[in-house]
Design an enzyme around this catalytic site. Structure first.
Site, PDB file in Angstrom:
ATOM      1  N   ARG A  82       0.828  -1.203   0.000  1.00  0.00           N
ATOM      2  CA  ARG A  82       0.000   0.000   0.000  1.00  0.00           C
ATOM      3  C   ARG A  82       0.863   1.254   0.000  1.00  0.00           C
ATOM      4  NH1 ARG A  82      -2.666  -4.117   1.955  1.00  0.00           N
ATOM      5  NH2 ARG A  82      -4.960  -4.188   2.050  1.00  0.00           N
ATOM      6  N   SER A 134     -12.167 -10.112   5.322  1.00  0.00           N
ATOM      7  CA  SER A 134     -10.903  -9.553   5.829  1.00  0.00           C
ATOM      8  C   SER A 134     -10.981  -8.046   6.006  1.00  0.00           C
ATOM      9  CB  SER A 134      -9.745  -9.929   4.882  1.00  0.00           C
ATOM     10  OG  SER A 134      -9.623 -11.328   4.767  1.00  0.00           O
ATOM     11  N   ASP A 183      -5.586 -15.048   7.003  1.00  0.00           N
ATOM     12  CA  ASP A 183      -4.211 -15.401   6.645  1.00  0.00           C
ATOM     13  C   ASP A 183      -3.525 -16.186   7.753  1.00  0.00           C
ATOM     14  OD1 ASP A 183      -4.142 -14.462   4.081  1.00  0.00           O
ATOM     15  OD2 ASP A 183      -3.028 -12.638   4.520  1.00  0.00           O
ATOM     16  N   ASN A 227     -12.785 -17.911   1.910  1.00  0.00           N
ATOM     17  CA  ASN A 227     -11.919 -17.141   1.008  1.00  0.00           C
ATOM     18  C   ASN A 227     -10.500 -17.679   0.939  1.00  0.00           C
ATOM     19  OD1 ASN A 227     -11.461 -16.113   3.757  1.00  0.00           O
ATOM     20  ND2 ASN A 227     -10.223 -14.532   2.787  1.00  0.00           N
ATOM     21  N   ARG A 279       2.826 -19.569   3.215  1.00  0.00           N
ATOM     22  CA  ARG A 279       2.163 -19.696   4.518  1.00  0.00           C
ATOM     23  C   ARG A 279       2.006 -21.158   4.934  1.00  0.00           C
ATOM     24  NH1 ARG A 279       1.971 -14.940   6.116  1.00  0.00           N
ATOM     25  NH2 ARG A 279       1.298 -13.180   4.830  1.00  0.00           N
ATOM     26  N   LYS A 327       8.728 -15.402  -0.870  1.00  0.00           N
ATOM     27  CA  LYS A 327       7.626 -14.503  -1.226  1.00  0.00           C
ATOM     28  C   LYS A 327       7.449 -13.395  -0.204  1.00  0.00           C
ATOM     29  CE  LYS A 327       2.617 -14.603  -2.160  1.00  0.00           C
ATOM     30  NZ  LYS A 327       2.600 -13.954  -3.481  1.00  0.00           N
TER      31      LYS A 327
END
Length: 428
Positions: A15, A182, A296, A319, A368, A393
């Site tokens: 962002r 989220s 996540d 999701n 993850r 990543k």
């Protein structure tokens, strides 16, 4: 007390790079994450003609409120979802023809709700192969703005991309959201937009963004809360303690709420203004938890769950099936490989107590999955991974950092906490 320095937040870094590129002036980012995803984002900005200067701990971005400096570009987004979703939106505010493609993994991930909304705003955008997926081409001529409706039930990134675009439009945006997953990630976006001078308001399900652009600033990136979850879970499992500085009461990231889940399971948690500490107590209780807003960290809890004294049921995480892989199914498959009893549904997973046996974890190239099952390996020596390097990543040095914490917290032969009435020994 073991202190672990966690790299900068991936979500915040992405962002911040968008905001810096769109701002009027030169922005300095302190402690941004350096990983494959964020390097890919910065590389994409460079392909679009933005200047990005990088030192190990500080990045400088020359903003261009008018959009990309080049009128043609071909951008490869690698595996990065933020890169693949945010950069086409940024380019739409400029003037030129821009093509975006991504890895095979990212090509499979959905994009259609966002691209439909951009088209509704008048953006000339075409998917070159499968509708709603990369590659895509944007013939940009600026964005007028106005009202648009968005379904963000698959990914909050769709809404974030439009929100970030809002101040760059001529009339501003009024986004009506019909579904949202989220939500804490959207709170990150709103806070950061305001830090860069944007006027954005929330009125129920409507997000109103005024035109006017962004102001350059100096912005410090906080540590990644999703990454911290693996160390917090490891402390809860092993009865040891870990402190993460830089993540505290004022943290932007909703994934820090993962420690509340650990508290419910029996861990001791202290959240101070500038740090968070988790200490295992020798007890991990089963629970039912809705993780829609912190999905996540679902794999982290799934990998920890077999060591609880009762079943762990994780709900409202449908999701996670459209992330880097189908994470819900990947967790279930790998737990079964370890001999753990698991049940799943469309948006839930239930994991029963068990004693995992060594096996190779099928990672699906998902960072993850690797980092989560590294937690399991603390109690199950012999676990391996078919692609351990995919952690690049978001955390290229994960294995070294996690191994160093384990070596300090769990000396070879040191005692581990009781689990299900049995006493085990560390073999780290």
């Amino acid at each position: 007390m073991a202190v672990v320095d966690i790299p900068g937040s991936k979500s915040i870094t992405a962002r911040a790079l968008f905001l810096a590129a769109a701002a009027d002036g030169v922005t300095t980012l302190r402690r941004p994450l350096r990983s494959d995803d964020t390097e890919g984002f910065a590389e994409g900005l460079t392909r679009l003609g933005y200047r990005v200067g990088r030192t190990p701990d500080t990045w400088h971005v020359d903003g261009r409120p008018q959009g990309p400096a080049v009128t043609e570009a071909d951008v490869y987004c690698r595996d990065g979802a933020t890169t693949a979703r945010f950069l086409p939106t940024l380019a739409a505010a400029g003037h030129g023809t821009y093509r975006f493609d991504a890895s095979a993994q990212m090509r499979r991930r959905p994009l259609l709700p966002l691209t439909r909304a951009l088209r509704d705003l008048g953006v000339d955008l075409r998917h070159e192969e499968a509708e709603g997926h990369h590659p895509l081409r944007v013939a940009a001529a600026g964005v007028e703005g106005g009202a648009v409706t968005l379904d963000a039930g698959q990914s909050s990134q769709y809404l974030t991309a439009l929100l970030l675009l809002g101040p760059l439009t001529r009339k501003g945006l009024r986004i009506t959201v019909t579904d949202l997953v989220s939500a804490p990630y959207v709170e990150i976006t709103l806070a950061m937009m305001r830090a860069f001078g944007a006027d954005v308001r929330v009125e129920g399900d409507v997000f109103a963004v005024a035109p006017g652009g962004y102001r350059a600033t100096t912005y410090a990136v906080e540590p990644d809360a999703s990454t911290a979850s693996y160390f917090f879970a490891a402390a809860a499992l092993t009865g040891r303690e870990v402190t993460v500085p830089g993540l505290g009461e004022g943290a932007l990231q909703g994934d820090l709420r993962f420690v509340d889940v650990l508290r419910r399971m029996g861990a001791h948690v202290e959240i101070a203004p500038d740090r968070t500490t988790v200490r295992g107590t020798g007890e991990l209780r089963g629970l039912t938890v809705d993780m829609r807003d912190i999905s996540d960290t679902m794999p982290t809890l799934a990998a920890l769950a077999p060591f609880a004294t009762g079943p762990v049921r994780i709900e409202d995480v449908g999701n996670t099936r459209v992330k880097e892989c189908d994470r819900l199914e990947a967790c279930a498959e790998n737990l079964r490989r370890l001999g753990v009893r698991v049940r799943t549904g469309p948006d839930w997973i239930e994991i029963h107590p068990g004693t995992p046996s060594p096996a190779e974890i099928k990672t699906y190239g998902d960072h993850r999955i690797v980092m989560s099952f590294a937690v399991t390996s603390l109690h199950t020596p012999g676990i391996g991974f078919d692609d351990p390097g995919c952690v690049r990543k978001t955390f290229p040095d994960f294995h070294e950092a996690f191994g160093a914490w384990a070596a300090e917290a769990l000396p070879r032969g040191g005692a581990r906490p009781h689990r299900n009435g049995e006493h085990t020994r560390s073999e780290i």
